[in-house]
Design a protein around this motif. Structure first.
Motif, short mmCIF file in Angstrom:
data_model
loop_
_atom_site.label_atom_id
_atom_site.label_comp_id
_atom_site.label_asym_id
_atom_site.label_seq_id
_atom_site.Cartn_x
_atom_site.Cartn_y
_atom_site.Cartn_z
N GLY A 34 0.84 -1.15 -0.03
CA GLY A 34 0.07 -0.08 -0.08
C GLY A 34 0.72 1.20 0.04
O GLY A 34 1.81 1.43 0.83
N GLY A 35 0.50 2.22 -0.85
CA GLY A 35 1.03 3.61 -0.93
C GLY A 35 2.23 3.49 -1.78
O GLY A 35 2.57 4.89 -2.29
N ARG A 161 5.19 4.96 3.37
CA ARG A 161 4.43 4.65 2.27
C ARG A 161 2.96 5.41 2.40
O ARG A 161 2.38 5.76 1.33
CB ARG A 161 4.21 3.19 1.98
N THR A 162 2.53 5.54 3.62
CA THR A 162 1.20 5.89 3.79
C THR A 162 0.86 6.58 5.14
O THR A 162 1.36 6.25 6.10
CB THR A 162 -0.12 4.77 3.38
N THR A 163 0.06 7.65 5.17
CA THR A 163 -0.17 8.23 6.48
C THR A 163 -1.37 7.46 7.21
O THR A 163 -2.10 7.95 8.18
CB THR A 163 -0.73 9.72 6.22
N PRO A 170 -8.32 6.35 -0.37
CA PRO A 170 -7.07 6.42 -1.07
C PRO A 170 -5.84 6.24 0.01
O PRO A 170 -5.89 6.90 0.94
CB PRO A 170 -6.85 7.52 -1.93
N GLU A 171 -4.68 5.75 -0.54
CA GLU A 171 -3.32 5.89 0.38
C GLU A 171 -2.89 7.10 -0.06
O GLU A 171 -2.74 7.77 -0.98
CB GLU A 171 -2.54 4.88 -0.33
N LYS A 176 6.95 14.57 3.72
CA LYS A 176 8.43 14.40 4.03
C LYS A 176 8.95 13.41 3.07
O LYS A 176 9.98 13.45 2.59
CB LYS A 176 8.94 14.34 5.41
N VAL A 177 8.52 12.36 3.01
CA VAL A 177 8.94 11.18 2.15
C VAL A 177 8.77 11.54 0.66
O VAL A 177 9.70 11.24 -0.19
CB VAL A 177 8.35 9.73 2.48
N VAL A 178 7.60 12.13 0.29
CA VAL A 178 7.40 12.30 -1.20
C VAL A 178 8.48 13.52 -1.55
O VAL A 178 9.20 13.47 -2.48
CB VAL A 178 6.09 13.04 -1.49
#
Length: 196
Positions: A34-35, A161-163, A170-171, A176-178
């Motif tokens: 996921g994500g 990967r996901t909050t 949606p994921e 900050k990762v993006v």
């Protein structure tokens, strides 16, 4: 943007391919990790990178190892078009929930991405001996290594990967990762064409 259904080992995937720049964002397991597909889409949109995602729109999610992802038409087109691949994956190692592993055959590119992710609140690891063997992404049959300059396999824990750690739609990848991966991809684009 081109979408196509493909079947690999009896599992049906929906692929989404957008040809753009020479660096490619790849999410082979968007249906089960996921994500990763959402993260790949957002980074590609912000950097002008080429994008290929695999999701599973129906049936139970199936995880096929990267080395067995058959060279379907979308993947072949992606690998022919790009010069360096950044393949996004998910790991669920309970002992390292804040660690991002940067494997793959292009070690200088892995270090560029790790440096860009240093402020993401996750710990990027590039030393291969410190990366669990199944997460190193070094096998020659792994698509991440099949572009001209090889690639980087980023293994991301759930919270990178996901909050929404609980499955949701949606994921939404953490900002900050993006931002970190976007910065790394932009640096790699500036170096594109140079000898690694």
């Amino acid at each position: 943007m081109h979408t196509e259904r493909v079947t690999i080992e009896d599992a049906v995937f929906l692929t989404t391919l957008h040809l753009a720049g020479p660096i490619g964002l790849l999410a082979l397991h968007g249906g089960v990790e996921g994500g990763t597909a959402e993260l790949a889409r957002e980074v590609a949109a912000r950097t002008g990178a080429t994008l290929l995602t695999f999701t599973q729109p129906e049936g139970p999610p199936t995880h096929i190892p990267s080395t067995r992802m058959a060279p379907c038409a979308p993947l072949t087109t992606f690998l022919t078009h790009t010069t360096l691949t950044i393949s996004l994956h998910g790991h669920n190692r309970p002992t390292t929930p804040r660690t991002i592993y940067a494997g793959g055959s292009n070690r200088p590119a892995a270090r560029v991405l790790a440096t860009a992710l240093a402020d993401s609140s996750f710990t990027p690891i590039t030393t291969l001996s410190d990366i669990p063997h199944p997460l190193r992404g070094l096998h020659p049959d792994n698509p991440v290594n099949q572009t001209r300059d090889g690639g980087v396999q980023l293994e991301l824990p759930v919270q990178a990967r996901t909050t929404h750690p609980v499955p949701t739609d949606p994921e939404i990848p953490p900002r900050k990762v993006v931002d970190g991966i976007v910065a790394g991809v932009r640096t790699l684009m500036e170096r594109e064409g140079a000898r690694w």
